[in-house]
Design a protein around this motif. Structure first.
Motif, PDB file in Angstrom:
ATOM      1  N   ASP A 139      24.711 -58.949 -32.846  1.00  0.00           N
ATOM      2  CA  ASP A 139      23.353 -59.356 -32.482  1.00  0.00           C
ATOM      3  C   ASP A 139      22.836 -58.655 -31.231  1.00  0.00           C
ATOM      4  OD1 ASP A 139      25.097 -60.631 -30.791  1.00  0.00           O
ATOM      5  OD2 ASP A 139      24.027 -62.539 -30.781  1.00  0.00           O
ATOM      6  N   GLY A 140      23.480 -57.544 -30.848  1.00  0.00           N
ATOM      7  CA  GLY A 140      23.039 -56.821 -29.656  1.00  0.00           C
ATOM      8  C   GLY A 140      22.112 -55.673 -30.008  1.00  0.00           C
ATOM      9  N   LYS A 141      21.490 -55.120 -28.960  1.00  0.00           N
ATOM     10  CA  LYS A 141      20.670 -53.913 -29.123  1.00  0.00           C
ATOM     11  C   LYS A 141      21.473 -52.760 -28.540  1.00  0.00           C
ATOM     12  CE  LYS A 141      16.112 -56.020 -28.545  1.00  0.00           C
ATOM     13  NZ  LYS A 141      15.768 -56.929 -27.453  1.00  0.00           N
ATOM     14  N   GLY A 142      21.385 -51.598 -29.169  1.00  0.00           N
ATOM     15  CA  GLY A 142      22.045 -50.421 -28.615  1.00  0.00           C
ATOM     16  C   GLY A 142      23.426 -50.209 -29.210  1.00  0.00           C
ATOM     17  N   GLU A 143      23.864 -48.958 -29.089  1.00  0.00           N
ATOM     18  CA  GLU A 143      25.129 -48.552 -29.707  1.00  0.00           C
ATOM     19  C   GLU A 143      26.280 -48.647 -28.709  1.00  0.00           C
ATOM     20  OE1 GLU A 143      24.871 -48.125 -32.938  1.00  0.00           O
ATOM     21  OE2 GLU A 143      22.742 -48.462 -32.579  1.00  0.00           O
ATOM     22  N   ILE A 144      27.478 -48.728 -29.245  1.00  0.00           N
ATOM     23  CA  ILE A 144      28.696 -48.808 -28.435  1.00  0.00           C
ATOM     24  C   ILE A 144      28.724 -47.694 -27.383  1.00  0.00           C
ATOM     25  CG2 ILE A 144      31.204 -48.362 -28.628  1.00  0.00           C
ATOM     26  CD1 ILE A 144      30.960 -50.105 -31.303  1.00  0.00           C
ATOM     27  N   GLU A 145      28.377 -46.478 -27.802  1.00  0.00           N
ATOM     28  CA  GLU A 145      28.403 -45.328 -26.882  1.00  0.00           C
ATOM     29  C   GLU A 145      27.416 -45.521 -25.720  1.00  0.00           C
ATOM     30  OE1 GLU A 145      27.799 -45.211 -30.161  1.00  0.00           O
ATOM     31  OE2 GLU A 145      29.720 -44.462 -30.898  1.00  0.00           O
ATOM     32  N   GLU A 146      26.284 -46.173 -25.995  1.00  0.00           N
ATOM     33  CA  GLU A 146      25.283 -46.378 -24.931  1.00  0.00           C
ATOM     34  C   GLU A 146      25.767 -47.385 -23.885  1.00  0.00           C
ATOM     35  OE1 GLU A 146      20.977 -46.287 -26.539  1.00  0.00           O
ATOM     36  OE2 GLU A 146      22.176 -46.976 -28.241  1.00  0.00           O
ATOM     37  N   TYR A 147      26.513 -48.378 -24.335  1.00  0.00           N
ATOM     38  CA  TYR A 147      27.092 -49.336 -23.380  1.00  0.00           C
ATOM     39  C   TYR A 147      28.114 -48.651 -22.480  1.00  0.00           C
ATOM     40  CZ  TYR A 147      24.925 -53.285 -25.816  1.00  0.00           C
ATOM     41  OH  TYR A 147      24.021 -54.164 -26.350  1.00  0.00           O
ATOM     42  N   ILE A 148      28.915 -47.776 -23.090  1.00  0.00           N
ATOM     43  CA  ILE A 148      29.928 -47.063 -22.295  1.00  0.00           C
ATOM     44  C   ILE A 148      29.243 -46.151 -21.280  1.00  0.00           C
ATOM     45  CG2 ILE A 148      31.780 -45.347 -22.393  1.00  0.00           C
ATOM     46  CD1 ILE A 148      32.598 -46.540 -25.099  1.00  0.00           C
ATOM     47  N   GLU A 149      28.195 -45.444 -21.738  1.00  0.00           N
ATOM     48  CA  GLU A 149      27.461 -44.551 -20.839  1.00  0.00           C
ATOM     49  C   GLU A 149      26.878 -45.337 -19.655  1.00  0.00           C
ATOM     50  OE1 GLU A 149      24.570 -42.176 -22.990  1.00  0.00           O
ATOM     51  OE2 GLU A 149      23.471 -41.903 -21.096  1.00  0.00           O
ATOM     52  N   ALA A 150      26.296 -46.487 -19.948  1.00  0.00           N
ATOM     53  CA  ALA A 150      25.737 -47.333 -18.875  1.00  0.00           C
ATOM     54  C   ALA A 150      26.830 -47.762 -17.908  1.00  0.00           C
ATOM     55  CB  ALA A 150      25.047 -48.558 -19.480  1.00  0.00           C
ATOM     56  N   ALA A 151      27.987 -48.102 -18.440  1.00  0.00           N
ATOM     57  CA  ALA A 151      29.095 -48.555 -17.592  1.00  0.00           C
ATOM     58  C   ALA A 151      29.629 -47.410 -16.726  1.00  0.00           C
ATOM     59  CB  ALA A 151      30.215 -49.138 -18.461  1.00  0.00           C
ATOM     60  N   VAL A 152      29.697 -46.219 -17.287  1.00  0.00           N
ATOM     61  CA  VAL A 152      30.136 -45.050 -16.514  1.00  0.00           C
ATOM     62  C   VAL A 152      29.133 -44.778 -15.392  1.00  0.00           C
ATOM     63  CG1 VAL A 152      30.463 -42.539 -16.592  1.00  0.00           C
ATOM     64  CG2 VAL A 152      31.469 -43.983 -18.381  1.00  0.00           C
ATOM     65  N   ASN A 153      27.837 -44.827 -15.728  1.00  0.00           N
ATOM     66  CA  ASN A 153      26.806 -44.580 -14.719  1.00  0.00           C
ATOM     67  C   ASN A 153      26.847 -45.604 -13.592  1.00  0.00           C
ATOM     68  OD1 ASN A 153      25.873 -42.347 -16.054  1.00  0.00           O
ATOM     69  ND2 ASN A 153      24.251 -43.444 -17.165  1.00  0.00           N
ATOM     70  N   LYS A 154      27.247 -46.817 -13.899  1.00  0.00           N
ATOM     71  CA  LYS A 154      27.334 -47.863 -12.872  1.00  0.00           C
ATOM     72  C   LYS A 154      28.727 -47.938 -12.249  1.00  0.00           C
ATOM     73  CE  LYS A 154      23.428 -50.530 -14.475  1.00  0.00           C
ATOM     74  NZ  LYS A 154      22.874 -51.739 -15.082  1.00  0.00           N
ATOM     75  N   GLU A 155      29.539 -46.940 -12.537  1.00  0.00           N
ATOM     76  CA  GLU A 155      30.881 -46.823 -11.953  1.00  0.00           C
ATOM     77  C   GLU A 155      31.768 -48.027 -12.226  1.00  0.00           C
ATOM     78  OE1 GLU A 155      30.218 -45.681  -7.872  1.00  0.00           O
ATOM     79  OE2 GLU A 155      29.603 -43.661  -8.472  1.00  0.00           O
ATOM     80  N   PHE A 156      31.684 -48.533 -13.427  1.00  0.00           N
ATOM     81  CA  PHE A 156      32.609 -49.586 -13.857  1.00  0.00           C
ATOM     82  C   PHE A 156      34.027 -49.004 -13.961  1.00  0.00           C
ATOM     83  CE2 PHE A 156      30.328 -53.229 -16.235  1.00  0.00           C
ATOM     84  CZ  PHE A 156      29.241 -53.184 -15.388  1.00  0.00           C
ATOM     85  N   SER A 157      35.005 -49.866 -13.710  1.00  0.00           N
ATOM     86  CA  SER A 157      36.396 -49.466 -13.952  1.00  0.00           C
ATOM     87  C   SER A 157      36.763 -49.675 -15.416  1.00  0.00           C
ATOM     88  CB  SER A 157      37.341 -50.279 -13.071  1.00  0.00           C
ATOM     89  OG  SER A 157      37.050 -50.035 -11.718  1.00  0.00           O
ATOM     90  N   ALA A 158      36.178 -50.707 -16.037  1.00  0.00           N
ATOM     91  CA  ALA A 158      36.503 -50.997 -17.439  1.00  0.00           C
ATOM     92  C   ALA A 158      35.345 -51.703 -18.124  1.00  0.00           C
ATOM     93  CB  ALA A 158      37.750 -51.888 -17.522  1.00  0.00           C
ATOM     94  N   ILE A 159      35.232 -51.439 -19.428  1.00  0.00           N
ATOM     95  CA  ILE A 159      34.288 -52.193 -20.254  1.00  0.00           C
ATOM     96  C   ILE A 159      35.014 -52.605 -21.538  1.00  0.00           C
ATOM     97  CG2 ILE A 159      33.299 -50.077 -21.298  1.00  0.00           C
ATOM     98  CD1 ILE A 159      30.595 -51.781 -21.380  1.00  0.00           C
ATOM     99  N   GLY A 160      34.769 -53.832 -21.961  1.00  0.00           N
ATOM    100  CA  GLY A 160      35.378 -54.319 -23.194  1.00  0.00           C
ATOM    101  C   GLY A 160      34.304 -54.741 -24.180  1.00  0.00           C
ATOM    102  N   PHE A 161      34.584 -54.534 -25.461  1.00  0.00           N
ATOM    103  CA  PHE A 161      33.639 -54.916 -26.514  1.00  0.00           C
ATOM    104  C   PHE A 161      34.104 -56.202 -27.191  1.00  0.00           C
ATOM    105  CE2 PHE A 161      32.649 -50.535 -25.708  1.00  0.00           C
ATOM    106  CZ  PHE A 161      31.263 -50.569 -25.712  1.00  0.00           C
ATOM    107  N   SER A 162      33.142 -57.061 -27.457  1.00  0.00           N
ATOM    108  CA  SER A 162      33.478 -58.379 -28.013  1.00  0.00           C
ATOM    109  C   SER A 162      32.391 -58.823 -28.990  1.00  0.00           C
ATOM    110  CB  SER A 162      33.620 -59.398 -26.885  1.00  0.00           C
ATOM    111  OG  SER A 162      32.411 -59.465 -26.129  1.00  0.00           O
TER     112      SER A 162
END
Ligand code: ZN
Ligand code: ZN
Length: 282
Positions: free
Chosen positions: A14-37
């Motif tokens: 039920d989300g908007k956007g693709e898995i790759e876009e979430y990862i890109e956003a997390a990289v840009n915000k200097e996250f250490s980790a992102i998990g999909f659920s």
């Protein structure tokens, strides 16, 4: 400061956007980790979970995306699995067989009638919640709340998951309909009993800013007084955004961190380098 988020949806549920876009956003915000659920498939037609035919695609797309960014961020594969008594539980074999990195166990829906296999969501369309409150529970939030927290305790007793999703989700529509007074003794009693079972289970309590991102609440799940009790009880705690669009992967994180510190939370429990570990809140 280490930033993570393990509660993330995408266009396959039920989300908007693709898995790759979430990862890109997390990289840009200097996250250490992102998990999909993504929401695990349900055995009935609905508009918010993965379709069972999409499950393999979901897992494959995370695998591919993860391989492509392994030098920039840690990516973890999970599911948010509903507990529907007698129908679905995070510990079910078809879920554990997936060997996910982690599982979020959540209660979104309660029975529409005793013994009947129909379910109404507490966080879905307003009319669904209002049917649950006014018809199924005869206008009694104490009755609805007792069933909701009982279902969470049952899920925790069965176990088999790592993170408890949005513990007090039943407050989601309270800003709009004002049906819940959290200072009432029955509510405190439900929370006390649920935190005791949570503590016993070892499952992580998440601070979830998803309700804020949707404009439904002014504060995260759980409410500050619940978080204070959880911190006092030594329950492991984690900060998640329950993001339904890439721009929200850290929605209201500064506010949530400040609230956590005020509530006496000093550490978050996170998954890094494949291990659950503690990091400082600020
Ligand atoms: Zn959820
Ligand atoms: Zn979610």
């Amino acid at each position: 400061m280490i930033t993570t988020n393990y509660h993330t949806h995408n266009s396959l549920c039920d989300g908007k956007g693709e898995i790759e876009e979430y990862i890109e956003a997390a990289v840009n915000k200097e996250f250490s980790a992102i998990g999909f659920s993504s929401h695990a498939p349900l055995p009935y037609a609905n508009e918010w979970t993965l379709n069972s035919e999409k499950l393999e695609e979901y897992l494959a797309r995370i695998r591919t995306a993860k391989a492509a960014c392994s030098d920039r961020i840690e990516v973890y594969t999970g599911l948010e699995v509903d507990f529907l008594p007698g129908v679905l539980h995070p510990r079910d074999k078809h879920i554990t067989d997936l060997q996910l990195d982690y599982i979020i166990g959540s209660v979104h829906s309660l029975p529409a009638a005793p013994g009947r296999n129909t379910w109404l969501a507490v966080d879905g369309p307003d009319e669904e919640f209002l049917t649950l409150l006014n018809d199924v529970h005869k206008g009694s939030i104490a009755s609805l709340g007792a069933e909701y927290y009982h279902q969470i305790r049952e899920m925790l007793r069965i176990g088999g998951f790592n993170i408890l999703g949005h513990i007090d989700l039943i407050k989601k529509k309270n800003m709009k309909y004002a049906y819940l007074d959290e200072s009432e003794p029955w509510y405190r009693n439900q929370i006390d009993r649920t935190l005791a079972v949570l503590k016993e289970s070892g499952v992580i309590l998440e601070i979830n800013t998803g309700g804020m991102a949707r404009g439904a609440t002014h504060e995260p799940y759980p409410s500050p007084w619940i978080l204070t009790l959880a911190a006092q009880a030594g329950i492991p705690i984690q900060l998640n955004a329950d993001a339904h669009e890439p721009g929200n992967i850290d929605f209201a994180y500064p506010q949530a961190r400040a609230m956590a510190a005020e509530c006496g939370v000093t550490e978050f429990t996170v998954l890094l380098k494949g291990k659950w570990q503690k990091i400082k809140v600020t």
